[in-house]
Design a protein around this motif. Structure first.
Motif, short mmCIF file in Angstrom:
data_model
loop_
_atom_site.label_atom_id
_atom_site.label_comp_id
_atom_site.label_asym_id
_atom_site.label_seq_id
_atom_site.Cartn_x
_atom_site.Cartn_y
_atom_site.Cartn_z
N SER A 116 0.85 -1.18 0.00
CA SER A 116 0.00 0.00 0.00
C SER A 116 0.88 1.23 0.00
CB SER A 116 -0.93 0.02 1.22
OG SER A 116 -1.65 1.22 1.27
N ARG A 117 0.53 2.17 -0.82
CA ARG A 117 1.33 3.39 -0.89
C ARG A 117 1.13 4.28 0.32
NH1 ARG A 117 -0.25 2.36 -6.13
NH2 ARG A 117 1.46 2.20 -7.64
N PHE A 153 -6.73 6.13 1.18
CA PHE A 153 -6.28 4.84 1.67
C PHE A 153 -4.95 4.41 1.04
CE2 PHE A 153 -10.72 4.73 2.79
CZ PHE A 153 -10.73 4.04 3.99
N GLY A 154 -4.31 5.30 0.29
CA GLY A 154 -2.99 5.02 -0.24
C GLY A 154 -2.94 3.97 -1.31
N GLU A 155 -4.02 3.81 -2.07
CA GLU A 155 -4.07 2.77 -3.10
C GLU A 155 -3.60 3.25 -4.46
OE1 GLU A 155 -4.68 -0.34 -2.59
OE2 GLU A 155 -5.09 -0.04 -0.46
N VAL A 156 -3.39 4.54 -4.65
CA VAL A 156 -2.85 5.09 -5.89
C VAL A 156 -1.77 6.10 -5.54
CG1 VAL A 156 -4.95 4.74 -7.25
CG2 VAL A 156 -4.63 6.88 -6.00
N SER A 157 -0.81 6.24 -6.43
CA SER A 157 0.22 7.24 -6.25
C SER A 157 -0.27 8.59 -6.77
CB SER A 157 1.50 6.81 -6.99
OG SER A 157 1.25 6.75 -8.38
N VAL A 158 0.54 9.61 -6.56
CA VAL A 158 0.18 10.94 -7.03
C VAL A 158 0.15 10.98 -8.56
CG1 VAL A 158 0.76 13.39 -6.93
CG2 VAL A 158 1.13 11.96 -4.94
N ASP A 159 1.10 10.28 -9.20
CA ASP A 159 1.11 10.22 -10.67
C ASP A 159 -0.18 9.60 -11.19
OD1 ASP A 159 3.62 11.30 -10.60
OD2 ASP A 159 4.65 9.37 -10.70
#
Length: 513
Positions: free
Chosen positions: A51-52, A172-178
């Protein structure tokens, strides 16, 4: 004669059929279109092993100011600056998307602060009507960067749902900023779910059902108001192409509506249902409710500005209608008597006094259909929106119809409390945004909370009835009725939020009233 071997025989190649660039129909994309942003549960089921949310960006370097910066430190600093700029870019695009697609105005600052806390960005936000101020702070360099984002607020529940899912993935940190930047760009370029040429029919559906259901009109009055609503919608589309005509289009189209409504009184048509329901879609009752919610939420500047604007806008609409009525009276000075049905409609407080109550099985779903199209909700959300809206309308109708001596404050608070609780419970159990369902139910409560008698006084036209002088003295009752109904709606919705979410939410943004 020598025979040709089979190996030397060649078959001619079959040419491939070229792909046809067929135009995509809006109806096919509406029924079969996929979501741009995946749901949180689907993202967790994908083949990711980490998880990111647990990965913390490096915000410091190993080199001091007295040591030479190595190549590794230069690369690290470059990536840190790029990461910070990406986060700020995402927050700016998120604020613009929330304003554009219809996020509740009093929740905008809270949602943006929650997103910046998740991304570990030191920022502050101030929201004014159609303007968002973003200030990013850098504690290491003691600098501040301020951005102004100006965006008119509209309704697009399809894209707002996509943005809500994206916020959950980021929280929830499932995707990055990009990935978040890529997804929000894809949402912004996504074509609208319904074409613009449907707007006249949407306005006509809302006016046809609202005339009978909320303002006591007959079916012939509803037909005329639907035709005027189509003219209103076409006028709105055309006025957007001329910059100098935008400040005057409400007044000019209301003059036309008032003139036609006054002219039809000679044929036993009722003035108020025809004129009032013709622009039911742009009634400032929703803006008044948002202004009250902002004031209750201690957002004084934004709430005060929106409150003054909605009151002035109400008088602007009434001025145009009364001017059109006076214009026709100047042309034709004959005093036509008011029909007994219109007089009874103006004095009655019961819902639908001139038509059978069984017609509500037609008008209530029809009104819901019109507003589902107006707020650009996807068809798979219509059943839930219908359920919450009908729940609030049934409670409101039963209290007005069968419960005697109920104070008006209770009639306004109880239905909004019921739809607020229903919306929050749907969010808790389905893990999806219920703002669109509660929004549709609010549109039911706003017109029904306004008195027809107050509307008559606000228009201030001569109805040639004995009560016209008394009604004409109530010129400010229209705005006061909107303020009273908005306060009741605000109290009911906030009570529902207090009961279902007494401590708020931890990660998921509270995208509701």
């Amino acid at each position: 004669m020598a025979s040709t071997p089979l190996a030397t025989l060649t078959t001619p190649a079959i040419p491939k059929r070229p792909k046809l660039n067929r135009p995509v129909s809006w109806l096919s994309t509406m029924s079969t279109g996929q979501d741009v942003v995946p749901r949180l549960e689907d993202q967790r089921k994908s083949n990711r092993t980490y998880s990111r949310r647990s990965s913390v960006d490096s915000m410091i370097t190993t080199a001091s100011q007295f040591e030479p910066i190595t190549l590794d430190d230069r690369i690290r600093i470059t990536f840190e600056i790029a990461n910070i700029l990406q986060k700020q870019d995402f927050l700016k695009k998120l604020a613009k998307a929330l304003m554009l697609y219809g996020c509740p105005a009093h929740r905008l600052e809270f949602v943006m602060r929650q997103a910046s806390t998740t991304l570990r960005v030191d920022a502050e936000y101030i929201y004014l009507p159609n303007v968002m101020l973003l200030s990013f702070f850098d504690a290491s360099t003691h600098t501040t960067e301020t951005h102004f984002i100006r965006q008119m607020q509209m309704f697009d529940m399809d894209k707002l749902t996509e943005v809500y899912r994206l916020e959950k993935l980021v929280a929830f940190g499932e995707v990055s900023v990009d990935e978040a930047l890529e997804l929000i760009d894809r949402v912004s370029v996504k074509p609208p779910i319904y074409p613009v040429w449907l707007n006249p029919f949407i306005y006509a559906i809302c006016s046809l059902s609202g005339c009978v259901m909320f303002f006591g009109g007959r079916w012939q009055d509803a037909g005329v108001s639907a035709a005027l609503a189509m003219i209103f919608a076409i006028y709105e589309v055309l006025s957007g192409r001329f910059q100098s005509f935008i400040p005057l289009w409400e007044i000019t189209v209301c003059i036309i509506i008032g003139l036609v409504a006054q002219a039809l009184m000679r044929y036993q048509f009722c003035f108020t249902p025809v004129a009032f329901s013709a622009f039911i879609v742009v009634l400032p009752g929703y803006g008044m409710a948002i202004a009250m919610q902002e004031l209750v939420s201690r957002q004084m500047v934004c709430g005060s500005v929106r409150l003054v604007y909605t009151i002035i806008y109400s008088f602007l609409l009434g001025y145009g209608v009364s001017m059109g009525s006076a214009l026709y009276t100047t042309i034709d000075s004959t005093r036509y008597p008011v029909s007994p049905q219109c007089a009874y409609d103006a004095s009655s407080t019961a819902p639908m006094p001139l038509e059978s109550a069984w017609y509500q099985f037609i008008t209530v779903p029809l009104f819901a259909l019109g507003y589902c199209l107006y707020v650009k909700a996807r068809p798979n959300r219509w059943p839930i929106m219908f359920f919450v809206a009908l729940l609030g309308y049934v409670v409101n109708y039963c209290m007005r119809r069968w419960i005697n001596n109920v104070p008006s404050q209770v009639i306004q608070v109880v239905p909004s409390f019921v739809i607020g609780v229903a919306g929050h419970l749907l969010t808790r159990f389905t893990r999806r945004m219920s703002f669109d369902a509660v929004l549709l139910a609010i549109f039911y409560l706003v017109p029904s909370s306004l008195g027809v008698k107050a509307a008559l006084g606000f228009f201030g036209h001569d109805t040639s009835s004995p009560a016209s002088d008394t009604i004409g003295m109530q010129g400010a009752d229209f705005a006061l009725a909107m303020i009273e109904s908005s306060i009741g709606i605000t109290v009911g919705l906030f009570l529902a939020t207090l009961i279902v979410y007494p401590r708020g939410t931890t990660h998921t943004p509270l995208m509701t009233f």
